[in-house]
Design a protein around this motif. Structure first.
Motif, short mmCIF file in Angstrom:
data_model
loop_
_atom_site.label_atom_id
_atom_site.label_comp_id
_atom_site.label_asym_id
_atom_site.label_seq_id
_atom_site.Cartn_x
_atom_site.Cartn_y
_atom_site.Cartn_z
N LEU A 90 7.02 3.98 -5.78
CA LEU A 90 7.59 2.89 -4.99
C LEU A 90 7.99 1.67 -5.84
CD1 LEU A 90 5.20 3.05 -1.91
CD2 LEU A 90 7.51 3.99 -2.12
N ALA A 91 7.74 1.74 -7.13
CA ALA A 91 8.01 0.59 -8.00
C ALA A 91 9.50 0.25 -8.06
CB ALA A 91 7.48 0.85 -9.41
N GLY A 92 10.37 1.23 -8.06
CA GLY A 92 11.81 0.97 -8.14
C GLY A 92 12.34 0.22 -6.93
N PRO A 115 4.94 7.09 -0.14
CA PRO A 115 5.67 7.65 -1.28
C PRO A 115 5.97 9.13 -1.01
CG PRO A 115 3.35 7.47 -1.81
CD PRO A 115 3.53 6.88 -0.44
N ASP A 116 7.11 9.59 -1.47
CA ASP A 116 7.46 11.00 -1.35
C ASP A 116 7.04 11.67 -2.65
OD1 ASP A 116 8.47 13.40 -0.49
OD2 ASP A 116 10.55 12.91 -1.00
N LEU A 117 5.98 12.47 -2.59
CA LEU A 117 5.35 12.95 -3.82
C LEU A 117 4.83 14.36 -3.64
CD1 LEU A 117 4.56 11.61 -6.59
CD2 LEU A 117 2.36 11.13 -5.55
N LEU A 135 0.86 -1.18 0.00
CA LEU A 135 0.00 0.00 0.00
C LEU A 135 0.89 1.23 0.00
CD1 LEU A 135 -2.82 1.32 0.24
CD2 LEU A 135 -2.58 1.10 2.73
N ALA A 136 0.78 2.05 -1.03
CA ALA A 136 1.60 3.25 -1.17
C ALA A 136 0.91 4.41 -0.44
CB ALA A 136 1.81 3.59 -2.64
N SER A 137 0.93 4.32 0.88
CA SER A 137 0.24 5.32 1.69
C SER A 137 0.67 5.22 3.14
CB SER A 137 -1.28 5.10 1.60
OG SER A 137 -1.97 5.98 2.45
N SER A 138 0.68 6.34 3.81
CA SER A 138 0.92 6.34 5.26
C SER A 138 -0.39 6.49 6.02
CB SER A 138 1.88 7.47 5.63
OG SER A 138 1.33 8.72 5.25
N SER A 139 -1.52 6.53 5.32
CA SER A 139 -2.82 6.76 5.94
C SER A 139 -3.27 5.57 6.79
CB SER A 139 -3.87 7.01 4.85
OG SER A 139 -5.17 6.92 5.40
N PRO A 140 -3.52 5.80 8.08
CA PRO A 140 -4.05 4.71 8.90
C PRO A 140 -5.45 4.28 8.46
CG PRO A 140 -4.07 6.78 10.13
CD PRO A 140 -3.35 7.04 8.83
#
Length: 192
Positions: free
Chosen positions: A56-58, A29-31, A6-11
């Motif tokens: 985050l794919a790399g 992700p840093d976006l 999951l590309a998220s920091s959201s709880p």
């Protein structure tokens, strides 16, 4: 099955994804999430959902990466996260008696193949008539400062609604599970 990320920091998104009872990890992700000039809200959330997964794919080359982004729209105005008590109160008073449409962008990227599915799931809330005192009580009680539209639908925010309309209530919280299950199925993942 490729591992889920999951590309998220959201709880809130983590809690929703856990409902599917599939193992997953998460990373933020840093976006830059700013809107491009004149970009329609639907395209904004679709683009950001895809970019979050791609970011985050790399570092996760053999994963199914889930990206999601959400905005609330009142008329032609995009309501972002309020960040302050005062702005949360302003947003809710602006939405009083109005329809607010939540647009949730969703992307599922197979980082092994590069295949990416992207969609936008709308959900509309009609707000009750709200006054300053009720709004301030709500914002004090729930502190929805990190929520688009200034309320938490999974909590007391539902008391501010007159009605709702949409095909997937989980999209209102930020991760449309019905659509995600369809996307996962296309990648060969069977949800119990």
């Amino acid at each position: 099955m490729l591992p889920l990320l999951l590309a998220s920091s959201s709880p809130y998104r983590r809690e929703l994804l856990a409902r599917l009872r599939l193992p997953f990890t998460w990373a933020s992700p840093d976006l830059d999430e700013r809107r491009l000039g004149g970009e329609p809200a639907v395209e904004l959330v679709r683009r950001l959902a895809r970019q979050k997964a791609e970011a985050l794919a790399g570092s996760h080359p053999q994963h199914l990466i889930i990206g999601s982004d959400q905005v609330a729209v009142l008329g032609e105005q995009i309501l972002g996260k309020p960040h302050t008590f005062e702005r949360a109160c302003e947003q809710l008073l602006e939405a009083s008696g109005q329809q607010v449409t939540f647009l949730t962008g969703l992307a599922l990227l197979n980082s092994a193949t590069g295949h990416c599915q992207v969609d936008c799931v709308p959900f509309t809330v009609t707000m009750r008539e709200l006054d300053q005192e009720r709004v301030e009580r709500y914002v004090s009680a729930e502190q929805p400062l990190d929520c688009a539209g200034s309320f938490k639908a999974e909590g007391l925010g539902v008391s501010l609604f007159q009605s709702t309309h949409g095909c997937d209530a989980t999209s209102l919280i930020g991760l449309p599970l019905i659509r995600l299950v369809d996307m996962l199925h296309k990648e060969g993942v069977q949800v119990p």
